[in-house]
Design an enzyme around this catalytic site. Structure first.
Site, short mmCIF file in Angstrom:
data_model
loop_
_atom_site.label_atom_id
_atom_site.label_comp_id
_atom_site.label_asym_id
_atom_site.label_seq_id
_atom_site.Cartn_x
_atom_site.Cartn_y
_atom_site.Cartn_z
N CYS A 1 -29.39 -15.11 105.17
CA CYS A 1 -30.59 -14.43 105.69
C CYS A 1 -31.48 -13.91 104.56
O CYS A 1 -32.56 -13.40 104.82
CB CYS A 1 -30.20 -13.29 106.61
SG CYS A 1 -28.90 -13.76 107.76
N CYS B 1 -29.11 -5.63 118.18
CA CYS B 1 -29.09 -6.89 117.42
C CYS B 1 -30.48 -7.50 117.33
O CYS B 1 -31.21 -7.54 118.33
CB CYS B 1 -28.20 -7.91 118.11
SG CYS B 1 -26.53 -7.33 118.44
N LYS C 1 -35.62 -6.55 114.26
CA LYS C 1 -35.25 -6.26 115.63
C LYS C 1 -36.34 -6.65 116.62
O LYS C 1 -36.07 -7.27 117.64
CB LYS C 1 -34.94 -4.76 115.76
CG LYS C 1 -34.71 -4.28 117.18
CD LYS C 1 -33.40 -4.81 117.74
CE LYS C 1 -33.34 -4.69 119.26
NZ LYS C 1 -34.06 -5.76 119.94
N HIS D 1 -36.14 -12.52 113.92
CA HIS D 1 -35.37 -12.79 112.70
C HIS D 1 -35.04 -14.28 112.56
O HIS D 1 -33.92 -14.70 112.80
CB HIS D 1 -34.10 -11.93 112.73
CG HIS D 1 -33.25 -12.01 111.51
ND1 HIS D 1 -33.74 -12.34 110.26
CD2 HIS D 1 -31.91 -11.80 111.33
CE1 HIS D 1 -32.75 -12.32 109.37
NE2 HIS D 1 -31.63 -12.00 110.00
#
Lengths: 137, 425
Positions: free
Chosen positions: B97, B246, B367, B371
């Site tokens: 990431c 998440c 969030k 993402h």
């Protein structure tokens, strides 16, 4: 101490696990212990590592109860309605390792307490890829 | 904080002169190349003077796993072709990431080395082509496949374990986590590019309205916290983390045009300078220095602060890697904004809100903004770029003297962390 000559890699780690032994390494130069085998000491970078058998006793340091599961765990029947517990165990010799925690109610995480004594789970080790698991002592 | 690190410097200064991103969301028919073209066009529109694509000398594309998500490897030259950049050299950078955080770093070093003057950096991820279980498996490949994944650990699972350790050690509770999500959605509702361009209260009210329309029992949630504490609307993912803790699964791309500082004003009157950079590696959670912190973040931050010659207190706006709500709290502690264990109280006191003294994730963060993992590091920089230039629209911070912003981009569960500090140029 042991005179085993297996290579310091994951294949050996899981072969030992099938035999019911939790085998990591000890550095002959600095005495550092690692719960997973590797050819170079992670503390002093020495090549002088040797196999070290851990007792399989430890404490639960942290954990999670997983409801959205990977495919491999779904195949074992885990999922939204049947979560499992996975965590980090600190072995009595000092090093930590990630492991499944069996014998707890993963649907009720509040019932699981960090700090509890746990031991290596010796069930179901005789499969192709044995899973590293502990249960409450 | 890390006691001391070597103060490094760039061979010459580098400026960001253009920044653009695609919309973030779920786009069934778009592939990585389409998303990147959208980001590139958006970036080109921010260059006051424009540029011929032939004048871009080199490129770095952050991408985590087009191989597994889309069945397409070797992504960088395909993107270069779609942009019209061939035969310029382009390279894909993979650091989970943190892929585009690292791509930016490579681009900066390419210019600082003196080899190139004009470099494109960006990131892209197309994630929604797989079902959730498949995405969970792909993300888990960023963890240790030999000793974490066989223990049942997933990506949310490892952050769940970090959250539990933080709750055991400090006064952190589940409400603190939910408040991070509410705050980030409040910001994302002001971001037209965000995947969830909506507050959590609005999401709650829409659900109630839908139930009423259908003649179903209308859930009696009285506020966001009530909605988020209902297991029907906010199910567990990896206890103590729930769905709204998440970051979502997202398609998107982001890119920046970097140039040597001496030519920056050929492109824009408002360049943003790279003032400090740091990147560090870290070990799996079971071998980490602490279970409540990511050591790579602390090392990367120390490097970036040293290069920029500033302290954490000088940072006026920051985008941090909130792949999970707990990750934002830990980030604000690892970066030195708050003492270890003080992050949750700062959330309670509203200090990290848009109107707080330490605004965090004004974009909506991962969030709410979304993402797309390989694109997130550069997308964070875009928000800081816009804030420093006064171009953040409804999210623009009221501080008229914004000079210094920071981004914190984490790969996996702390295996990589990239911290960048930007200064109005």
């Amino acid at each position: 101490m042991t005179d085993e000559s297996r290579e310091f890699n994951a294949a050996s780690f899981y072969e030992y696990l099938k035999e019911g032994r939790l085998m990591g390494i000890r550095c002959r130069d600095c005495a550092h212990l690692s719960a997973v085998p590797r050819p170079l000491c992670p503390a002093c970078h020495s090549r002088g590592v040797e196999w070290h058998q851990f007792s399989g006793k430890g404490k639960l340091s942290t954990f999670t109860c997983i409801s959205i599961v990977p495919v491999a765990m779904a195949e074992q029947g885990y999922g939204r309605d049947n979560p499992y517990c996975s965590g980090v165990v600190t072995l009595e010799e000092g090093p930590r390792i990630s492991a499944l925690l069996l014998g707890v109610d993963a649907s009720n995480p509040q019932s699981i307490k960090t700090g509890i004594p746990v031991v290596l789970d010796l069930e179901n080790l005789a499969q192709d890829k044995p899973r590293l698991a502990f249960h409450p002592a | 904080m890390v006691a001391s690190v070597k103060k490094r410097r760039l061979g010459r200064q580098v400026s960001i002169v253009g920044a653009g991103m695609s919309h973030f969301g779920a786009f069934r028919d778009k592939t990585s190349r389409d998303l990147f073209v959208e980001a590139f066009q958006d970036m080109m529109d921010t260059l006051d003077q424009g540029i011929d694509v032939e004048d871009i000398e080199c490129g770095y594309v952050g991408n985590y796993s087009s191989d597994l998500f889309e069945g397409q490897g070797h992504t960088a030259p395909i993107i270069a072709d779609w942009l019209g950049m061939t035969p310029a050299p382009v390279t894909r950078i993979e650091n989970a990431c943190a892929s585009s955080g690292s791509a930016l770093r490579e681009g900066v070093m390419a210019i600082a080395s003196g080899m190139y003057d004009v470099v494109l950096v960006g990131g892209v991820e197309k994630m929604t082509g797989l079902p959730t279980e498949g995405v969970t498996d792909v993300l888990a490949t960023a963890a240790d496949g030999l000793y974490e994944v066989p223990a049942g650990m997933t990506f949310p699972g490892i952050y769940g374990a970090l959250a539990k350790a933080h709750m055991d050690r400090y006064e952190t509770n589940l409400d603190h986590l939910l408040k991070v999500g509410i705050k980030n959605h409040n910001n994302g509702a002001l971001n037209p590019k965000a995947q969830f361009n909506v507050t959590i209260r609005q999401m709650m009210e829409r659900r109630q309205a839908r139930a009423e329309q259908r003649g179903e029992t209308v859930p009696a949630w009285k506020d966001e916290m009530d909605f988020l504490n209902d297991p029907a609307s906010n199910p567990w993912i990896a206890w103590p983390l729930r769905l709204y803790d998440c970051a979502p699964i997202t398609d998107g791309a982001s890119c920046l045009l970097l140039v040597s500082e001496d030519i920056a004003r050929n492109f824009t009157e408002k360049p943003v300078q790279i003032a400090g950079m740091g990147q560090a590696s870290g070990r799996p959670l079971h071998d980490a220095e602490e279970l409540t912190s990511l050591s790579a973040a602390k090392y990367a931050a120390a490097q970036a602060y040293a290069m920029a010659g500033i302290t954490p207190q000088d940072v006026q706006v920051a985008e941090v890697h909130d792949c999970f709500t707990i990750a934002e709290i830990i980030a604000t502690e690892d970066l030195g904004f708050f003492e270890p264990g003080e992050g949750p109280r700062a959330v309670d006191e509203g200090r990290t809100a848009l109107t707080g003294d330490r605004p965090i994730n004004t974009s909506g963060g991962l969030k709410s903004k979304g993402h797309p993992v390989g694109a997130s590091g550069v997308a964070q920089v875009i928000e800081v770029f816009q804030q420093l230039r006064g171009e953040a629209g409804a999210r623009q911070l009221s501080n008229p003297n914004l000079e210094v912003g920071l981004t914190h981009n984490v790969g996996g569960t702390g295996g990589t962390c990239v911290v960048n500090i930007m200064r109005r140029g």
